[in-house]
Design a protein around this motif. Structure first.
Motif, mmCIF file in Angstrom:
data_model
loop_
_atom_site.group_PDB
_atom_site.id
_atom_site.type_symbol
_atom_site.label_atom_id
_atom_site.label_comp_id
_atom_site.label_asym_id
_atom_site.label_seq_id
_atom_site.Cartn_x
_atom_site.Cartn_y
_atom_site.Cartn_z
ATOM 1 N N GLY A 150 0.860 -1.179 0.000
ATOM 2 C CA GLY A 150 0.000 0.000 0.000
ATOM 3 C C GLY A 150 0.898 1.232 0.000
ATOM 4 O O GLY A 150 2.090 1.143 -0.204
ATOM 5 N N THR A 151 0.410 2.412 0.142
ATOM 6 C CA THR A 151 -0.929 2.818 0.486
ATOM 7 C C THR A 151 -1.855 2.786 -0.734
ATOM 8 O O THR A 151 -3.049 2.517 -0.614
ATOM 9 C CB THR A 151 -0.894 4.233 1.088
ATOM 10 N N GLU A 152 -1.304 3.097 -1.919
ATOM 11 C CA GLU A 152 -2.136 3.087 -3.121
ATOM 12 C C GLU A 152 -2.543 1.662 -3.453
ATOM 13 O O GLU A 152 -1.697 0.821 -3.753
ATOM 14 C CB GLU A 152 -1.378 3.709 -4.294
ATOM 15 N N THR A 153 -3.855 1.388 -3.409
ATOM 16 C CA THR A 153 -4.360 0.024 -3.589
ATOM 17 C C THR A 153 -5.626 0.041 -4.438
ATOM 18 O O THR A 153 -6.642 -0.544 -4.066
ATOM 19 C CB THR A 153 -4.652 -0.623 -2.224
ATOM 20 N N VAL A 154 -5.574 0.700 -5.608
ATOM 21 C CA VAL A 154 -6.789 0.877 -6.404
ATOM 22 C C VAL A 154 -7.163 -0.365 -7.193
ATOM 23 O O VAL A 154 -8.232 -0.413 -7.808
ATOM 24 C CB VAL A 154 -6.651 2.077 -7.362
ATOM 25 N N GLY A 155 -6.304 -1.376 -7.221
ATOM 26 C CA GLY A 155 -6.597 -2.634 -7.888
ATOM 27 C C GLY A 155 -5.965 -3.777 -7.131
ATOM 28 O O GLY A 155 -5.344 -3.591 -6.078
ATOM 29 N N PRO A 156 -6.084 -5.007 -7.645
ATOM 30 C CA PRO A 156 -5.593 -6.176 -6.916
ATOM 31 C C PRO A 156 -4.087 -6.158 -6.682
ATOM 32 O O PRO A 156 -3.308 -5.821 -7.577
ATOM 33 C CB PRO A 156 -5.991 -7.344 -7.831
ATOM 34 N N VAL A 175 3.955 -3.362 7.238
ATOM 35 C CA VAL A 175 2.784 -2.502 7.092
ATOM 36 C C VAL A 175 1.945 -2.968 5.915
ATOM 37 O O VAL A 175 2.459 -3.170 4.806
ATOM 38 C CB VAL A 175 3.201 -1.027 6.877
ATOM 39 N N ILE A 176 0.638 -3.133 6.147
ATOM 40 C CA ILE A 176 -0.335 -3.301 5.069
ATOM 41 C C ILE A 176 -1.345 -2.172 5.230
ATOM 42 O O ILE A 176 -2.067 -2.103 6.216
ATOM 43 C CB ILE A 176 -1.042 -4.666 5.121
ATOM 44 N N SER A 177 -1.356 -1.283 4.247
ATOM 45 C CA SER A 177 -2.239 -0.126 4.286
ATOM 46 C C SER A 177 -3.180 -0.218 3.099
ATOM 47 O O SER A 177 -2.826 0.127 1.968
ATOM 48 C CB SER A 177 -1.422 1.170 4.235
ATOM 49 N N ALA A 178 -4.401 -0.699 3.356
ATOM 50 C CA ALA A 178 -5.356 -1.031 2.297
ATOM 51 C C ALA A 178 -6.517 -0.053 2.350
ATOM 52 O O ALA A 178 -7.371 -0.157 3.227
ATOM 53 C CB ALA A 178 -5.852 -2.458 2.488
ATOM 54 N N VAL A 179 -6.532 0.893 1.417
ATOM 55 C CA VAL A 179 -7.492 1.989 1.579
ATOM 56 C C VAL A 179 -8.258 2.359 0.314
ATOM 57 O O VAL A 179 -9.120 3.225 0.365
ATOM 58 C CB VAL A 179 -6.784 3.261 2.099
ATOM 59 N N ASP A 180 -7.970 1.731 -0.841
ATOM 60 C CA ASP A 180 -8.516 2.244 -2.099
ATOM 61 C C ASP A 180 -9.382 1.279 -2.894
ATOM 62 O O ASP A 180 -9.741 1.608 -4.011
ATOM 63 C CB ASP A 180 -7.368 2.687 -3.011
ATOM 64 N N SER A 181 -9.655 0.105 -2.445
ATOM 65 C CA SER A 181 -10.561 -0.882 -3.038
ATOM 66 C C SER A 181 -9.917 -2.251 -3.154
ATOM 67 O O SER A 181 -10.538 -3.251 -2.875
ATOM 68 C CB SER A 181 -11.126 -0.450 -4.398
ATOM 69 N N GLY A 182 -8.650 -2.310 -3.618
ATOM 70 C CA GLY A 182 -7.938 -3.578 -3.676
ATOM 71 C C GLY A 182 -8.546 -4.565 -4.658
ATOM 72 O O GLY A 182 -8.920 -4.191 -5.761
ATOM 73 N N PRO A 183 -8.679 -5.842 -4.253
ATOM 74 C CA PRO A 183 -8.336 -6.424 -2.951
ATOM 75 C C PRO A 183 -6.850 -6.755 -2.822
ATOM 76 O O PRO A 183 -6.113 -6.740 -3.800
ATOM 77 C CB PRO A 183 -9.168 -7.702 -2.931
ATOM 78 N N ASN A 216 -11.255 3.813 3.291
ATOM 79 C CA ASN A 216 -10.847 4.975 2.507
ATOM 80 C C ASN A 216 -10.535 6.206 3.339
ATOM 81 O O ASN A 216 -10.675 7.337 2.873
ATOM 82 C CB ASN A 216 -11.920 5.318 1.462
ATOM 83 N N ALA A 217 -10.107 6.017 4.566
ATOM 84 C CA ALA A 217 -9.771 7.174 5.386
ATOM 85 C C ALA A 217 -8.561 7.917 4.843
ATOM 86 O O ALA A 217 -8.359 9.079 5.143
ATOM 87 C CB ALA A 217 -9.502 6.733 6.822
ATOM 88 N N ALA A 218 -7.759 7.252 4.024
ATOM 89 C CA ALA A 218 -6.584 7.910 3.451
ATOM 90 C C ALA A 218 -6.523 7.671 1.951
ATOM 91 O O ALA A 218 -5.484 7.397 1.389
ATOM 92 C CB ALA A 218 -5.317 7.382 4.124
ATOM 93 N N SER A 219 -7.666 7.783 1.286
ATOM 94 C CA SER A 219 -7.737 7.480 -0.136
ATOM 95 C C SER A 219 -6.823 8.373 -0.949
ATOM 96 O O SER A 219 -6.592 9.530 -0.626
ATOM 97 C CB SER A 219 -9.171 7.640 -0.638
ATOM 98 N N THR A 220 -6.313 7.817 -2.039
ATOM 99 C CA THR A 220 -5.493 8.592 -2.951
ATOM 100 C C THR A 220 -6.379 9.327 -3.943
ATOM 101 O O THR A 220 -7.596 9.248 -3.890
ATOM 102 C CB THR A 220 -4.530 7.665 -3.704
ATOM 103 N N SER A 221 -5.760 10.029 -4.864
ATOM 104 C CA SER A 221 -6.511 10.826 -5.824
ATOM 105 C C SER A 221 -6.790 10.082 -7.118
ATOM 106 O O SER A 221 -7.095 10.692 -8.142
ATOM 107 C CB SER A 221 -5.729 12.116 -6.140
ATOM 108 N N GLU A 222 -6.694 8.748 -7.116
ATOM 109 C CA GLU A 222 -6.951 7.987 -8.325
ATOM 110 C C GLU A 222 -8.418 8.116 -8.733
ATOM 111 O O GLU A 222 -9.291 8.485 -7.954
ATOM 112 C CB GLU A 222 -6.592 6.506 -8.095
ATOM 113 N N SER A 223 -8.696 7.752 -9.987
ATOM 114 C CA SER A 223 -10.027 8.003 -10.545
ATOM 115 C C SER A 223 -11.030 6.903 -10.271
ATOM 116 O O SER A 223 -12.222 7.074 -10.543
ATOM 117 C CB SER A 223 -9.894 8.199 -12.062
ATOM 118 N N ARG A 224 -10.607 5.751 -9.762
ATOM 119 C CA ARG A 224 -11.548 4.653 -9.566
ATOM 120 C C ARG A 224 -12.504 4.932 -8.420
ATOM 121 O O ARG A 224 -12.166 5.622 -7.465
ATOM 122 C CB ARG A 224 -10.783 3.356 -9.301
#
Length: 333
Positions: A150-156, A175-183, A216-224
């Motif tokens: 992580g932190t950016e985790t917009v896809g698998p 650290v595993i920081s999973a905040v953007d959908s994943g999985p 998503n408490a720390a979501s990135t600015s990605e478009s998904r």
């Protein structure tokens, strides 16, 4: 394409800080080898080696130093081997992003930020998965998160292995920081030794684990579109660490997290800032985590009375736990 840098040979970048260019930019190619005992010096430019859309790349033996951004951003690539390198970076060390079949082996990674940070971002029209990323038999020196997913985790992100890695002067360890959908799935840390440090300017330095799937408490600015981020198959096997800060876990109700720990040895130091905490802490606002720790051994040294105890609830199970008022031997994994 094959490049060999002889001992004493050094390719130096033009500098320029975060607005500068990398020493090498490799994009849209295949079957590349860069090896030898020479060096790449960024002269405090942005990156050392900027890699994107590469197939079959080997970088071996080199010294890489003096960059002001990520040392090696590795995007949308496949079949990459980084072996026996010595990397010194002012920010992140190596960042595999939507890449597959990447191996980091036998290397020294010294970074001001995350030593290894495995991510998934919107950087490619064709690749959407980060898969089969291995960090093996290496040494990480990190001013932030040493071994991170992580932190950016917009896809698998899947099939991640950290094996036989020592962490020196660690601020945060695993650290595993999973905040953007994943999985995120099948992340294994095995045969890891962490020698944590209390950095005075870092609020959570000395933290061995930080596993979070908050919504998503720390979501990135990605478009998904944003959605909960599940983490499954997180395993920590044969782990040694000294503990300065409580380990932190949290998960939203949509993304409950089950964590397995096997043969973990902890030596307990004085708590950071003299605070009184549990060794393992669950965030009460996002409490959907269970941990099963088999073969857990704790050496309290002289610190048992200065900590509140093992954990703040039954979410953490440690059948057969062994605890001593002394310190345990550092294992050789």
């Amino acid at each position: 394409f094959n490049v060999v840098l002889a001992p004493g040979a050094c390719i130096t970048g033009l500098g320029g800080g975060r607005d500068g260019d990398p020493v090498l930019k490799i994009s849209g190619a295949s079957n590349i080898s860069i090896s030898g005992f020479g060096c790449l010096d960024s002269n405090f430019g942005i990156h050392l080696v900027d890699i994107s859309e590469i197939s079959n790349l080997r970088i071996e033996g080199l010294l890489l130093r003096n960059c002001s951004g990520w040392g090696i951003p590795l995007e949308a690539s496949d079949q990459v081997l980084l072996k026996n390198i010595k990397l010194y970076s002012g920010v992140d060390g190596i960042d595999p992003v939507v890449s597959t079949n990447v191996t980091i082996e036998g290397s020294l990674l010294a970074s001001g930020d995350d030593a290894v940070a495995i991510k998934n971002k919107d950087v490619s029209d064709t690749k959407t998965v980060t898969d089969n990323i291995k960090t093996l038999r290496s040494l990480a020196i990190s001013g932030k998160s040493a071994l991170k997913v992580g932190t950016e985790t917009v896809g698998p992100i899947r099939n991640v292995l950290f094996d036989r890695v020592d962490v020196i002067d660690g601020e945060r360890g695993m650290v595993i920081s999973a905040v953007d959908s994943g999985p995120i799935s099948n992340v294994v840390y095995s045969n890891i030794r962490l020698f944590m440090t209390n950095w005075s300017d870092e609020s959570r330095s000395g933290e061995v684990w930080e596993l979070t799937t908050f919504n998503n408490a720390a979501s990135t600015s990605e478009s998904r579109p944003r959605q909960p981020t599940p983490v499954t198959g997180a395993v920590f096997r044969n782990i040694y660490a000294n503990v300065i800060m409580n380990a932190l876990f949290d998960a939203a109700p949509q993304t409950p997290m089950n964590v397995a720990m096997e043969n973990v040895i902890l030596n307990v130091d004085a708590q950071k800032n003299g605070s009184s905490q549990f060794l393992f802490s669950l965030n009460p606002d996002f409490p959907h985590v269970t941990v099963n720790a088999t073969g857990l051994k704790i050496g309290w040294g002289t610190q048992r009375s200065r900590w509140q105890g093992l954990s703040n609830g039954s979410w953490f199970q440690a059948p057969g736990i062994q605890q001593v008022d002394g310190l345990l031997a550092i294992p050789q994994f």
